[in-house]
Enzyme design. Structure first.
Site, PDB file in Angstrom:
ATOM      1  N   GLU A 482       0.886  -0.915  -0.113  1.00 20.86           N
ATOM      2  CA  GLU A 482      -0.159  -0.019   0.369  1.00 20.86           C
ATOM      3  C   GLU A 482       0.906   1.284  -0.083  1.00 20.86           C
ATOM      4  OE1 GLU A 482      -4.174   1.316   2.476  1.00 20.86           O
ATOM      5  OE2 GLU A 482      -3.062  -0.021   2.657  1.00 20.86           O
ATOM      6  N   GLU A 761      -1.990   0.947  13.501  1.00 20.42           N
ATOM      7  CA  GLU A 761      -3.156   1.175  12.671  1.00 20.42           C
ATOM      8  C   GLU A 761      -4.362   0.972  13.382  1.00 20.42           C
ATOM      9  OE1 GLU A 761      -5.175  -0.001   8.377  1.00 20.42           O
ATOM     10  OE2 GLU A 761      -3.790  -0.512   9.663  1.00 20.42           O
TER      11      GLU A 761
END
Length: 910
Positions: A482, A761
């Protein structure tokens, strides 16, 4: 004798006067001695230093020279301005080197000496015309995505005495350049990542010392990087083009006044090299047996090399890089070498970082050493690869077989703490391995420390999360497939980021891509650069809290740095995005379309939840309406700053209608919100969405909600940044501290207790039982929740700036002692100099120590009920020069001070 004594005394007095006022820290466009600016009218900044209090600049004079020739003398200007002073001299010329000096006068009758000269060099002001070099590509069949990295070279000769030499370089891909075998510059992964089809940046290097009389050679490697390599979780390649290419121009100036250009063209040669593959996600394969020793040196035999292929690529999208590049920073040796239950040899570097490993090894020709990078170990002590998804994150070195050999990658990077080493028999020698951190070369500006070690580790984790994700683009994560510039992550963290490091140029660069990638309807993509290219919903859309990074971040940069130009530059984009929101809204209510809303807020199924609790999901459109109002409010401020009166009137009327629509849609008559969540009340209070007579009960409901979760937070990406600031604003700092110091899931300190060295996260990326969250979206280096750092600086230590005199021209010192802390301190290197605020409990006294730089003032809030009980350095306030009592406000005595260092003391609770 008397005459000599008189002049000696006069000289000593003069020296004393000079010492009391001097000018330091000269910056051009917020950089020290930048090379390659394409700004036609650069701005100058400097700091004053003085050993006196209440020092203000009253006038300045700037001299700018090109060599010995003056190009601007401002004359004496009567002004306090010492930050972002606009150049107003003769037109600057491409490639020229300039120097400048400044002297100042202060309000105490002192005149400084001229400062030491500062330098800068211009780039190419019209690159489309001034790049006479041609784009070249390798033309090699093996040069593909996942293929080899080609090596270009050009040999040339110089016979005259060289005065200076400058290289201008960019690539469709990422490059590494050498002249006569010496690496050009210390930047990595150049030219960085931008919206390449709209903005491709070039770098400028002073390479005078690289050249030699006689034969010379240039060598350049060009890898895929973000241009052609894999991007995103769908394994897409060739996002910007099917082939990499190089644009190189060397300009040599000789002592006799002549000049020469060496540019990339069809005369350049190209060949395969030892890098068999180098991809950002997958890593690098390097076969040392294929090295061409001396390939970038003048005496190299290039027989067998083929001619480079000239390409007709445009130069109209090429611009100078005016921001800090990626460079090497901290290095780490393994803190331990372990053998996993699976029998694998693993290095533990003790810190989750972003970069790569340099290793020194030996072996037989053809032996392979494979390094595999991960962030964490699983509960059994084995490497955890699942959260990397498709990213291999693996470097392979194939040994040449000629004794001790050193290797580090070139065109990749990894997010890791642990590295598995394969291919070495016997125990690993930790001395042979060094982890190197890579991140944009932002100057560190902020520090925060307290008496609580866990909070200090949290601050350290926040800073390392920023380092690891500020690699030319503010990415969400650095390890999996990502690593994209998610706007929401950058938006919520931007103010914290600006405390930790000087991110003015970093964000100015990225925001230009925000504007470049903006859709025709004004929507701003979710990631910048916009590699997703998806409308997702049949048309281009934006999302609250994400797309409005295009409004929020420019304003935050103005507030912190006083950088009006960034708002001026971005204003058309800001206005276009607000126009998009207005078009999406119906009757001033934005309740249509896709929204991320309070991303990753608490859900019961996360870690099996807290007993008896329910998920904390906030209505998507309620969140959108709050951010709609937030953006309008910032547009009002921005329009006022720029003198756009018509826009101010329009937006002020719009804001009132948007708040009324919120109250009608999402608030009951008694003031209860339709979503009974922490985030709902936080956002409604933060953005003043509620009538004043309904705010206190909203605060009460927020506090009751927090208590119902046993003082745990349940907020996601958009609620978390405002959680503790709202509590502090409405007199609930004690509740904010309970949340800060909570160390069980979900909380900021839970990951710290679990051994985290960066921000996660998810609140439970690793669960209490040491298992993991969904590997499809579990990063252990994701800075969004680190936005609490803003509150640590601004409210715990009490270090803030007044928006009306932005950039710390006027500092606000307002600490909030509590939480059982016995001390807290923050420092910040502002554009004017060091600002500091630290408090400490000593017996029944609270000591507040502050530092305010010259040419600024501060409003200081001392926790006390009366000025009579406050002292400064042991003296009553009435007798202290430079301190004025402004009155009381709540539990504070408010003081006005000028520059200097101060030590206030007051009885605790009095």
């Amino acid at each position: 004798m008397k005459k000599t004594s008189f002049f000696s005394a006069f000289f000593l007095l003069s020296l004393t006067a000079w010492a009391q006022l001097s000018v330091t820290n000269l910056r051009t466009e917020n950089q020290t001695s930048p090379v390659g600016l394409d700004v036609e009218k650069p701005r100058f900044s400097w700091a004053l230093t003085s050993d006196k209090r209440e020092v203000k600049q009253t006038a300045y004079e700037i001299q700018v020279k090109e060599g010995k020739n003056s190009v601007w003398n401002s004359s004496k200007i009567l002004a306090e301005t010492s930050v972002h002073v606009l150049y107003a001299g003769k037109s600057l010329q491409s490639g020229k080197r300039y120097s400048w000096q400044v002297r100042v006068w202060d309000n105490q009758g002192n005149q400084s000496a001229w400062s030491a000269p500062a330098n800068w060099q211009m780039g190419l002001l019209n690159p489309a015309q001034e790049f006479s070099a041609q784009w070249i590509s390798s033309g090699l069949k093996a040069d593909t995505a996942y293929g080899i990295v080609p090596q270009f070279r050009k040999q040339f000769s110089t016979t005259k005495k060289i005065e200076s030499a400058t290289a201008f370089i960019t690539a469709k891909g990422v490059y590494e350049a050498y002249i006569n075998g010496k690496r050009v510059g210390d930047a990595y992964l150049t030219p960085g990542w931008t919206a390449y089809n709209k903005r491709l940046l070039y770098q400028t290097f002073d390479v005078t010392k690289h050249l030699q009389s006689g034969k010379n050679a240039v060598g350049v490697r060009v890898g895929n990087g973000w241009y052609r390599g894999e991007l995103g979780w769908e394994k897409k390649t060739q996002t910007y083009g099917t082939e990499t290419a190089l644009l190189f121009q060397l300009v040599i100036h000789y002592a006799d006044g002549s000049s020469e250009k060496i540019g990339s063209d069809g005369s350049w040669k190209v060949a395969l090299g030892p890098i068999l593959m180098s991809e950002i996600y997958d890593g690098e394969i390097y076969d040392a047996r294929l090295e061409k020793t001396g390939w970038a040196s003048a005496d190299f035999n290039e027989a067998g090399w083929s001619a480079a292929v000239v390409k007709d690529f445009t130069k109209t999208t090429v611009f100078a890089a005016n921001h800090e590049p990626i460079r090497k920073h901290e290095t780490f040796k393994p803190i331990r070498v372990l053998t996993t239950p699976k029998g694998e040899q693993v290095l533990d570097f003790g810190q989750n970082l972003v970069g790569w490993v340099n290793m020194t090894v030996s072996g037989k020709a053809g032996d392979k050493i494979v390094l595999s990078h991960v962030e964490v170990l699983d509960k059994f002590g084995n490497l955890y690869f699942d959260n990397l998804r498709n990213a291999k994150a693996q470097d392979t070195y194939i040994i040449m077989g000629q004794g001790r050999e050193s290797f580090e990658p070139h065109f990749t990077f990894h997010g890791f703490r642990f590295v598995r080493v394969e291919g070495i028999s016997g125990p690993l020698n930790p001395a042979d391995f060094t982890a190197i951190a890579l991140y944009s070369d932002m100057k560190p500006t902020g520090t925060f420390t307290s008496s609580n070690p866990l909070v200090n580790q949290l601050q350290k984790n926040i800073q390392w999360g920023q380092k690891g994700n500020f690699l030319d683009v503010p990415t969400d994560c650095p390890q999996r497939d990502e690593r994209l510039g998610w706007t929401g992550d950058a938006e919520v963290f931007s103010r914290t980021a600006a405390y930790n490091f000087n991110v003015n140029n970093f964000f100015a660069k990225w925001l230009k891509d925000v504007a470049a990638e903006q859709y025709d309807n004004g929507a701003i993509p979710f990631v910048i650069p916009d590699i997703l290219k998806g409308t997702f919903f049949g048309r281009p859309v934006g999302a609250a809290g994400w797309s409005d990074a295009g409004i929020i971040i420019p304003w935050n940069m103005y507030v912190v740095y006083g950088d009006k130009r960034i708002v001026e530059t971005q204003y058309p984009s800001m206005k276009a995005y607000l126009g998009y929101m207005r078009n999406e809204a119906k009757n001033d209510l934005w309740n249509t379309g896709f929204q991320f809303a309070d991303w990753l807020s608490y859900r019961v199924d996360d870690s099996k939840g807290m007993v008896g609790q329910k998920s904390a999901i906030t209505d998507n459109y309620m969140v959108a309406q709050c951010f709609y109002a937030y953006s309008i409010g910032l547009m009002i401020k921005s329009a006022k700053l720029l003198g756009k009166t018509d826009d101010v009137n329009d937006y002020e009327n719009l804001l009132q209608r948007v708040k009324t629509a919120f109250q009608q849609e999402y608030m009951t008559a008694s003031g209860r919100l339709i979503s009974e969540t922490q985030t709902a009340y936080i956002l409604a209070l933060q953005f003043d969405m509620l009538p004043e007579n309904r705010r206190q009960q909203a605060v009460d409901r927020l506090e009751a909600n927090i208590k119902s979760y046993n003082y745990h937070l349940t907020t996601g990406f958009l609620g978390t940044p405002f959680l503790t600031p709202v509590l502090t604003r409405f007199g609930k700092t004690d509740v904010a501290y309970k949340l800060l110091l909570q160390d069980t899931y979900p909380s900021w300190l839970f990951p710290v207790k679990m051994g985290a060295t960066t921000i996660w996260e998810r609140w439970d990326s690793q669960k209490p039982d040491s298992t993991f969250q969904d590997p499809g979206m579990t990063s252990f280096n994701h800075y969004a929740y680190g936005a609490v750092g803003d509150w640590l600086y601004r409210d715990v230590a009490g270090l803030d700036t007044d928006e009306q005199e932005a950039g710390y021209k006027k500092t606000i010192i307002k600490p909030h002692p509590g939480g059982g802390l016995s001390s807290a301190e923050a420092t910040f290197e502002s554009m004017y100099g060091k600002v500091a605020s630290g408090w400490k409990r000593e017996g029944d006294q609270l000591l507040l120590t502050i530092e305010i730089p010259a040419n600024t003032t501060a409003a200081v809030y001392v926790p006390a009920t009366s000025a009579d009980v406050v002292t400064e350095s042991g003296a009553a306030l009435a007798s202290v020069k430079g301190v004025q009592v402004s009155g009381t406000e709540g539990a504070y005595v408010v003081l006005k001070v000028g520059s200097g260092k101060y030590r206030f003391s007051a009885p605790v609770g009095k």
